[in-house]
Motif scaffolding. Sequence first.
Motif, PDB file in Angstrom:
ATOM      1  N   TRP A 120     -33.739  10.090 -43.890  1.00 28.65           N
ATOM      2  CA  TRP A 120     -33.725   8.785 -43.265  1.00 28.65           C
ATOM      3  C   TRP A 120     -32.886   8.729 -41.992  1.00 28.65           C
ATOM      4  O   TRP A 120     -33.245   9.335 -41.009  1.00 28.65           O
ATOM      5  CB  TRP A 120     -33.360   7.723 -44.312  1.00 28.65           C
ATOM      6  N   ASN A 164     -39.239  11.001 -44.210  1.00 29.32           N
ATOM      7  CA  ASN A 164     -38.573  10.532 -43.006  1.00 29.32           C
ATOM      8  C   ASN A 164     -37.153  11.097 -42.997  1.00 29.32           C
ATOM      9  O   ASN A 164     -36.386  10.860 -43.927  1.00 29.32           O
ATOM     10  CB  ASN A 164     -38.534   9.002 -42.994  1.00 29.32           C
ATOM     11  N   PHE A 167     -41.687  11.398 -37.288  1.00 25.76           N
ATOM     12  CA  PHE A 167     -42.369  10.883 -38.482  1.00 25.76           C
ATOM     13  C   PHE A 167     -43.681  10.253 -38.035  1.00 25.76           C
ATOM     14  O   PHE A 167     -43.718   9.123 -37.542  1.00 25.76           O
ATOM     15  CB  PHE A 167     -41.465   9.858 -39.189  1.00 25.76           C
TER      16      PHE A 167
END
Length: 614
Positions: free
Chosen positions: A523, A578, A584
Amino acid sequence: MCVTWMSSLLLLGLIGFVGFLCQWFSHRVKLPAILFLLIAGILLGPVFSILDPNALFGDLLFPYISLSVAVILFEGALTLKRSELNEIGRPVRRMVTVGVAVNGSLMTLATHYLMGLSWELSALFGAIMVVTGPTVIMPMLRTVRPKPKIADVLRWEGIVIDPIGALIAVLVFEWIVVQQSTAEISEIFYVFGGTVLVGLVVGLVAGYLFGLLLRNHFIPERLQNFGSLAAVCLVFALSDSLMHESGLLAVTVMGMLLANMRDVHIDSILEFKEDLTVVFVSALFIVLAARLDVAGFVALGWSALLLLIVMQFIARPLKVAVSFLRSDFTWRERALVAWIGPRGIVAAAVSAVFALRLEDLGVVGAEKLVPLAFMIIIGTVVFQSLTARPVARLLKVALPKTHGVLIVGANPLSIAIAKAFERAEVDTIICDTNWDQLRNARISGIKTYYGNPSSDHGLMHLNTSTYGYMMGLSNHFEYNLTQASSFREEFGARNVFVLPPNQSSERFKRHVSSAKNSGRILWEEGTAYTKLKKRLNDGEQIRITDLSDAYSYAEWRQDNESALMLFALKPNGDILFNTTEGRFIVESGYKLFYLSNKPDRANKPERLEQSSNA
């Protein structure tokens, strides 16, 4: 002639370091460590004459080998639980009972007629060769990646047959030793019975007393590991002093009893013994291989190769054929089970300690046991490691690329993610060393593993063949990195992921840099465990949305500006995570998994949105 400039202290240090290198290299190439340990011992001993165990250890050589084998057998016996025998299914129960008799009998006949050994030594070698063992099976299974039902059978066979085969071999060995001490048949039965009785009684009494100490918490937890090691050594020595050759039987019985006593928790002891066994095994097999006589090894000739062929293509297939009668396994699945059955640690260890004793007693042919056992071990490990994966593919029983997810750490975040995966029919398992933290996952119906997934116990009991990704989601960043490093070789560097650290921006950058050799950071900065947990507590949920030509990623992002994109599931089952690396890119047909408040769906009625908590 051995190298004389090395001191005894330096040689001991060399044995330990070479053992470590062999274990490390084994982990890197995913092959059983025993193969590299034996090769290293042969190079150090007969090839380059650096190590002479007889000169180094002197009179302590036999006690050292005997105690090492005792610890190995005790650790194996701790894994034999009666309750598990009821769970492993009929084929495996047959393999460790009827199959043992079939395999042992055929190998006894082949050893006698091909190698010219006496019936007694042939029976001993046949008993030794029934053992496979999890330490050689599990690395092979992770490389071969067969169907789960095949992997489960081979794994359980290796775990259960270890102590059973060792026990049978010990009994045959004791019978031979008794025969050497007396010629009267009545006295043979008397002495043999006495040896078995002493081993059983000492093992049962010692196991029960030590179990009582553990059950009633008389031994502090921090001393339980040391206490178990001291008890094993004392029980072996005491039993052997009361009746020669009864010590190995005593420690095996002691381990089996402790494994099956009620309210006796041996998990920490077992984990300690697994670590200790790695040390003992590493040193032991270097020492044993260094004692090999190359001339004696070569003198085995073509007969030894024929014996290997009999084991691989006759004894093992017949054992499987008998064991799998009226089972639901297809002929393809049975064929792969018959193909994989490498010999390993217990076979090498017990053959070495038995050969030493029998040579001292003047038993003709005893000197052939160790080189013959090592030849079979090296032959089965090398041959099956090279051929098992192609054979599995040929038989169409090898798993294709897997898309399951192994999650490390049980907590609200990992449970929510596992639920989302399962809604999308992605096979998921959560692993944790805390039983209480796993409770909510079990209540939710999520598959769990209690323990350290990268430990020896995990190697033996956790079938990872159905998983292709690893996510480190515990709230301890360093623990996540350790697990990612362990699974990096198995799953691939791009398929292991860890949560960001809960640190300042500058320290975050340093952690990201240090994590590059372990796992990819999930992330973005600011999405550490504590912050994600807070978002869940504030009512956000993990949702799933299907992208299509009618609803693109750009439209979704416009509708969900504050959402945290987690990962996407491709139509072919691949998962796109991600990460802090960016890049992404998703397309129509992907399923998006994201963390967000409940969106307003009024303007997009065609959109499919699901809550992972629904």
